[in-house]
Design an enzyme around this catalytic site. Structure first.
Site, PDB file in Angstrom:
ATOM      1  N   HIS A  70       0.753  -1.150  -0.196  1.00  0.00           N
ATOM      2  CA  HIS A  70      -0.472   0.190   0.590  1.00  0.00           C
ATOM      3  C   HIS A  70       1.122   1.024  -0.251  1.00  0.00           C
ATOM      4  O   HIS A  70       1.832   1.442   0.188  1.00  0.00           O
ATOM      5  CB  HIS A  70      -0.965  -0.115   1.475  1.00  0.00           C
ATOM      6  CG  HIS A  70      -0.374   0.001   2.117  1.00  0.00           C
ATOM      7  ND1 HIS A  70       0.419  -1.125   3.278  1.00  0.00           N
ATOM      8  CD2 HIS A  70       0.465   1.448   2.922  1.00  0.00           C
ATOM      9  CE1 HIS A  70       1.328  -0.496   4.127  1.00  0.00           C
ATOM     10  NE2 HIS A  70       1.373   0.924   3.897  1.00  0.00           N
ATOM     11  N   THR A  72       0.560   4.538   2.130  1.00  0.00           N
ATOM     12  CA  THR A  72       0.139   5.101   3.228  1.00  0.00           C
ATOM     13  C   THR A  72      -0.567   6.829   2.837  1.00  0.00           C
ATOM     14  O   THR A  72       0.594   7.837   2.151  1.00  0.00           O
ATOM     15  CB  THR A  72       0.537   5.222   4.231  1.00  0.00           C
ATOM     16  OG1 THR A  72       1.487   3.723   4.258  1.00  0.00           O
ATOM     17  CG2 THR A  72      -0.075   6.014   5.713  1.00  0.00           C
ATOM     18  N   HIS A 154       4.922   6.979  -1.319  1.00  0.00           N
ATOM     19  CA  HIS A 154       5.600   5.504  -2.054  1.00  0.00           C
ATOM     20  C   HIS A 154       5.388   4.106  -1.285  1.00  0.00           C
ATOM     21  O   HIS A 154       4.071   4.574  -0.343  1.00  0.00           O
ATOM     22  CB  HIS A 154       7.103   5.664  -0.939  1.00  0.00           C
ATOM     23  CG  HIS A 154       6.877   5.212   0.281  1.00  0.00           C
ATOM     24  ND1 HIS A 154       6.083   6.559   1.529  1.00  0.00           N
ATOM     25  CD2 HIS A 154       6.945   3.934   1.861  1.00  0.00           C
ATOM     26  CE1 HIS A 154       6.501   5.521   2.912  1.00  0.00           C
ATOM     27  NE2 HIS A 154       6.739   5.135   2.916  1.00  0.00           N
ATOM     28  N   THR A 156       6.276   1.158   0.265  1.00  0.00           N
ATOM     29  CA  THR A 156       6.821  -0.272   1.132  1.00  0.00           C
ATOM     30  C   THR A 156       7.171  -1.379   0.342  1.00  0.00           C
ATOM     31  O   THR A 156       6.359  -2.132   0.407  1.00  0.00           O
ATOM     32  CB  THR A 156       7.635  -0.217   2.738  1.00  0.00           C
ATOM     33  OG1 THR A 156       7.289   1.083   2.999  1.00  0.00           O
ATOM     34  CG2 THR A 156       7.938  -0.429   3.268  1.00  0.00           C
TER      35      THR A 156
HETATM   36  P1  2AM Z   1       4.579   2.760   4.846  1.00  0.00           P
HETATM   37  O1  2AM Z   1       3.918   4.017   4.318  1.00  0.00           O
HETATM   38  O2  2AM Z   1       6.083   3.302   4.890  1.00  0.00           O
HETATM   39  O3  2AM Z   1       4.763   1.025   5.050  1.00  0.00           O
HETATM   40  C1  2AM Z   1       1.686   0.816   9.276  1.00  0.00           C
HETATM   41  O4  2AM Z   1       2.631   1.216  10.385  1.00  0.00           O
HETATM   42  C2  2AM Z   1       1.999   1.799   8.288  1.00  0.00           C
HETATM   43  O5  2AM Z   1       2.213   3.267   8.532  1.00  0.00           O
HETATM   44  C3  2AM Z   1       2.772   1.507   7.646  1.00  0.00           C
HETATM   45  O6  2AM Z   1       2.571   1.529   6.254  1.00  0.00           O
HETATM   46  C4  2AM Z   1       3.701   2.454   7.802  1.00  0.00           C
HETATM   47  O7  2AM Z   1       5.173   3.222   7.044  1.00  0.00           O
HETATM   48  C5  2AM Z   1       2.629   4.051   8.008  1.00  0.00           C
HETATM   49  N1  2AM Z   1       3.863   4.623   9.407  1.00  0.00           N
HETATM   50  C6  2AM Z   1       3.820   4.279  10.387  1.00  0.00           C
HETATM   51  N2  2AM Z   1       4.179   4.496  11.495  1.00  0.00           N
HETATM   52  C7  2AM Z   1       4.474   6.294  10.614  1.00  0.00           C
HETATM   53  C8  2AM Z   1       4.172   7.809  11.479  1.00  0.00           C
HETATM   54  N3  2AM Z   1       4.515   7.915  11.748  1.00  0.00           N
HETATM   55  N4  2AM Z   1       4.266   8.367   9.590  1.00  0.00           N
HETATM   56  C9  2AM Z   1       3.443   8.096   8.589  1.00  0.00           C
HETATM   57  N5  2AM Z   1       3.828   6.494   8.131  1.00  0.00           N
HETATM   58  C10 2AM Z   1       3.673   5.523   8.853  1.00  0.00           C
END
Ligand code: 2AM
Length: 223
Positions: A70, A72, A154, A156
């Protein structure tokens, strides 16, 4: 009444549809497999192996994928993150919730911590992008807030042992900040997929000749 309180998710995201997921994983694995056999990569192997110059690094094994693929938009932490409730209530979030669109992946990047794909958002997709997403990274990447909105977007693809996925977006911002400062990096190779540049400290960016387009659904994750 008891149903009025909104339950805020862990995060909102564009989720890759199952049909597209395998293709993206396949392409990124191909890239990792090619990268770790290249002379240019081996020259900088200690970025990944520590002091051991002789050690071989198998990037496919080095990174571990976690959860559904995904991009985010807003990390909400079930309402505990700053601005989570405001985001969940945005009209655009309600309007687009459950809708499908296409994500354009325009680069792949690798660092000793993460591997990810850069996402280039459309103007419509930017309506779902939180205003402070780049600014929030400022304590780690000082130049982040001067980058255009959506820079942090992005997917991951994998994290090294002990690394949390939040790192992937920070690694991307770091590379974009270097580019903005005028650091050209070292263009090492024209690969079939695009041109590969080294930015030092184990940071590799492959700008894709043809973006990878993948169908996604805007939704949220509750686990
Ligand atoms: P990602 O977007 O790089 O994959 C759950 O942890 C999801 O939320 C993950 O997909 C993670 O990274 C994202 N995530 C976790 N903590 C975050 C933060 N403080 N800010 C933005 N995205 C975060």
């Amino acid at each position: 009444g008891q149903f009025e309180e909104m339950f805020i998710p862990s995060f909102f995201a564009w989720f890759l549809l199952p049909s597209a997921k395998d293709m993206v994983v396949c392409k990124s694995m191909d890239f990792l497999r090619t990268l770790d056999t290249m002379e240019a990569f081996k020259k900088h192997i200690t970025d990944f192996s520590g002091k051991d110059e002789e050690k071989e690094v198998d990037l496919e094994q080095y990174f571990e994928a976690k959860g559904p693929l995904h991009c985010t938009t807003k990390f909400c932490d079930f309402g505990k993150a700053e601005g989570a409730k405001e985001y969940a209530m945005k009209p655009a979030v309600k309007d687009f919730y459950g809708s499908t669109s296409e994500l354009s992946l325009t680069a792949l990047f690798v660092t000793p911590r993460t591997v990810g794909a850069r996402v280039s958002l459309t103007d419509e997709q930017l309506l779902l992008w939180p205003d402070d997403a780049e600014k929030e990274a400022e304590s780690v990447v000082p130049a982040a807030s001067s980058l255009p909105p959506g820079s942090r977007a992005h997917v991951t693809l994998g994290c090294a042992e002990g690394v949390e996925p939040v790192q992937t977006g920070l690694d991307l911002l770091e590379i974009l900040a270097l580019q903005k400062e005028g650091q050209q990096g070292e263009t090492v190779d024209e690969m079939e997929l695009g041109s590969l540049t080294y930015y030092g400290e184990g940071r590799w960016l492959l700008s894709l000749r043809e973006p990878i387009c993948t169908p996604v659904c805007f939704s949220s994750y509750y686990q």
